[in-house]
Design an enzyme around this catalytic site. Structure first.
Site, PDB file in Angstrom:
ATOM      1  N   TYR A  35      -8.564   5.285  -9.395  1.00 13.93           N
ATOM      2  CA  TYR A  35      -7.856   5.232 -10.531  1.00 13.93           C
ATOM      3  C   TYR A  35      -8.739   4.617 -11.685  1.00 13.93           C
ATOM      4  O   TYR A  35      -8.509   4.886 -12.819  1.00 13.93           O
ATOM      5  CB  TYR A  35      -6.914   3.870 -10.297  1.00 13.93           C
ATOM      6  CG  TYR A  35      -5.903   3.545 -11.305  1.00 13.93           C
ATOM      7  CD1 TYR A  35      -4.805   4.001 -11.786  1.00 13.93           C
ATOM      8  CD2 TYR A  35      -6.589   2.478 -12.199  1.00 13.93           C
ATOM      9  CE1 TYR A  35      -3.872   3.503 -12.838  1.00 13.93           C
ATOM     10  CE2 TYR A  35      -5.681   2.050 -13.224  1.00 13.93           C
ATOM     11  CZ  TYR A  35      -4.559   2.548 -13.757  1.00 13.93           C
ATOM     12  OH  TYR A  35      -3.742   2.321 -14.733  1.00 13.93           O
ATOM     13  N   SER A  68       4.107  -0.466  -6.055  1.00 15.34           N
ATOM     14  CA  SER A  68       3.639  -1.469  -7.041  1.00 15.34           C
ATOM     15  C   SER A  68       3.617  -3.104  -6.361  1.00 15.34           C
ATOM     16  O   SER A  68       4.222  -4.032  -6.836  1.00 15.34           O
ATOM     17  CB  SER A  68       4.284  -1.542  -8.390  1.00 15.34           C
ATOM     18  OG  SER A  68       4.300  -0.271  -9.135  1.00 15.34           O
ATOM     19  N   SER A  69       3.636  -2.920  -4.858  1.00 12.23           N
ATOM     20  CA  SER A  69       4.016  -4.410  -4.358  1.00 12.23           C
ATOM     21  C   SER A  69       2.966  -5.311  -4.902  1.00 12.23           C
ATOM     22  O   SER A  69       3.408  -6.529  -4.987  1.00 12.23           O
ATOM     23  CB  SER A  69       3.448  -4.143  -2.918  1.00 12.23           C
ATOM     24  OG  SER A  69       2.129  -3.654  -2.626  1.00 12.23           O
ATOM     25  N   ASP A  94       3.335  -1.525 -14.537  1.00  7.22           N
ATOM     26  CA  ASP A  94       4.043  -2.020 -13.099  1.00  7.22           C
ATOM     27  C   ASP A  94       4.413  -3.482 -13.264  1.00  7.22           C
ATOM     28  O   ASP A  94       5.478  -3.926 -12.830  1.00  7.22           O
ATOM     29  CB  ASP A  94       2.879  -2.073 -12.010  1.00  7.22           C
ATOM     30  CG  ASP A  94       2.590  -0.502 -11.733  1.00  7.22           C
ATOM     31  OD1 ASP A  94       3.493   0.385 -12.197  1.00  7.22           O
ATOM     32  OD2 ASP A  94       1.819  -0.346 -10.767  1.00  7.22           O
ATOM     33  N   GLY A 149       0.758  -1.244   0.008  1.00  5.99           N
ATOM     34  CA  GLY A 149       0.157  -0.030   0.019  1.00  5.99           C
ATOM     35  C   GLY A 149       0.842   1.173   0.017  1.00  5.99           C
ATOM     36  O   GLY A 149       0.274   2.392   0.428  1.00  5.99           O
ATOM     37  N   GLU A 156      -4.475  -8.832 -12.068  1.00  3.35           N
ATOM     38  CA  GLU A 156      -4.955  -7.396 -11.628  1.00  3.35           C
ATOM     39  C   GLU A 156      -6.368  -7.103 -12.284  1.00  3.35           C
ATOM     40  O   GLU A 156      -7.002  -6.403 -11.422  1.00  3.35           O
ATOM     41  CB  GLU A 156      -3.858  -6.236 -11.823  1.00  3.35           C
ATOM     42  CG  GLU A 156      -3.850  -5.040 -11.113  1.00  3.35           C
ATOM     43  CD  GLU A 156      -3.254  -5.035  -9.863  1.00  3.35           C
ATOM     44  OE1 GLU A 156      -3.751  -4.209  -8.954  1.00  3.35           O
ATOM     45  OE2 GLU A 156      -2.339  -5.873  -9.605  1.00  3.35           O
TER      46      GLU A 156
END
Length: 207
Positions: A115, A19-20, A65, A15, A53
């Site tokens: 986003y 880009s975890s 990412d 968070g 994702e």
């Protein structure tokens, strides 16, 4: 059916905006491929991770990412064309300069952020522009062309988002030039301009 137990040891703060999620997706894809003894292409693994994702996390993100996680190279930036996935490694010679990443502890979760709204606004801007010109993506516009045709974008917020996308694309191209010249100060100025644009163009009106 054979299962697989995985243990993750991650030093990227979740968070944090680093880009975890992409790192987890790509590392999982690599680990499972290795476990299964399957030959894999890193670009394809990036695409698979992006699908995860999009489909499972519900974030309509692009490939950046995941591509960076899969294809990153030490002391280099990745100059990526997200339209056809052609890429180039650009040397980053910091010459004693350090990049400092500060964890503000402000949680960043794309699936809970605006986003997807920003993506939708850019797509709406593109549809408006396509009514007057034959383009397939905002990145086909240079800044001067955008300034002459921006009024075709009827919604002010959509126009603002599109301007950021076009200008950021131009900044990226310029960044490649100055990095190849070893001009880190110019690169830093471009990064500052990018953050200002994010603040005033892309993120404006987020409540």
């Amino acid at each position: 059916l054979v299962g697989c137990d995985l243990l993750y040891d991650c030093t990227v703060p979740f968070g944090s905006g680093l880009s975890s999620s992409a790192a987890i997706e790509v590392s999982t894809a690599v680990a499972l491929s290795e476990y299964a003894g399957v030959k894999y292409d890193k670009v394809q693994l990036a695409l698979i991770s992006q699908r995860a994702e999009n489909k499972y996390a519900g974030v309509n993100c692009g490939i950046m990412d995941q591509f960076a996680s899969a294809m990153g190279k030490k002391d280099h930036a990745v100059y990526l064309n997200t339209g056809d996935l052609s890429y180039e490694y650009v040397p980053v010679e910091l010459k004693g300069v350090k990049l400092v990443l500060a964890n503000s502890n402000k949680k960043h979760a794309l699936n809970e952020s605006a986003y997807n709204d920003r993506r939708r606004e850019c797509e709406e801007a593109l549809r408006n522009l396509q009514e007057i010109m034959g383009i397939e993506a905002l990145c086909q516009l240079d800044p001067d062309t955008f300034e002459t045709c921006q009024k075709a974008i009827r919604d002010e917020d959509c126009r603002r988002r599109a301007r950021h996308a076009v200008m950021e694309n131009a900044r990226t191209k310029k960044a490649v030039e100055v990095l190849k010249q070893g001009d880190i100060e110019a690169f830093g100025r471009l990064l500052n301009e990018s953050h200002k644009s994010l603040s005033h163009g892309w993120k404006s009106f987020i409540q």
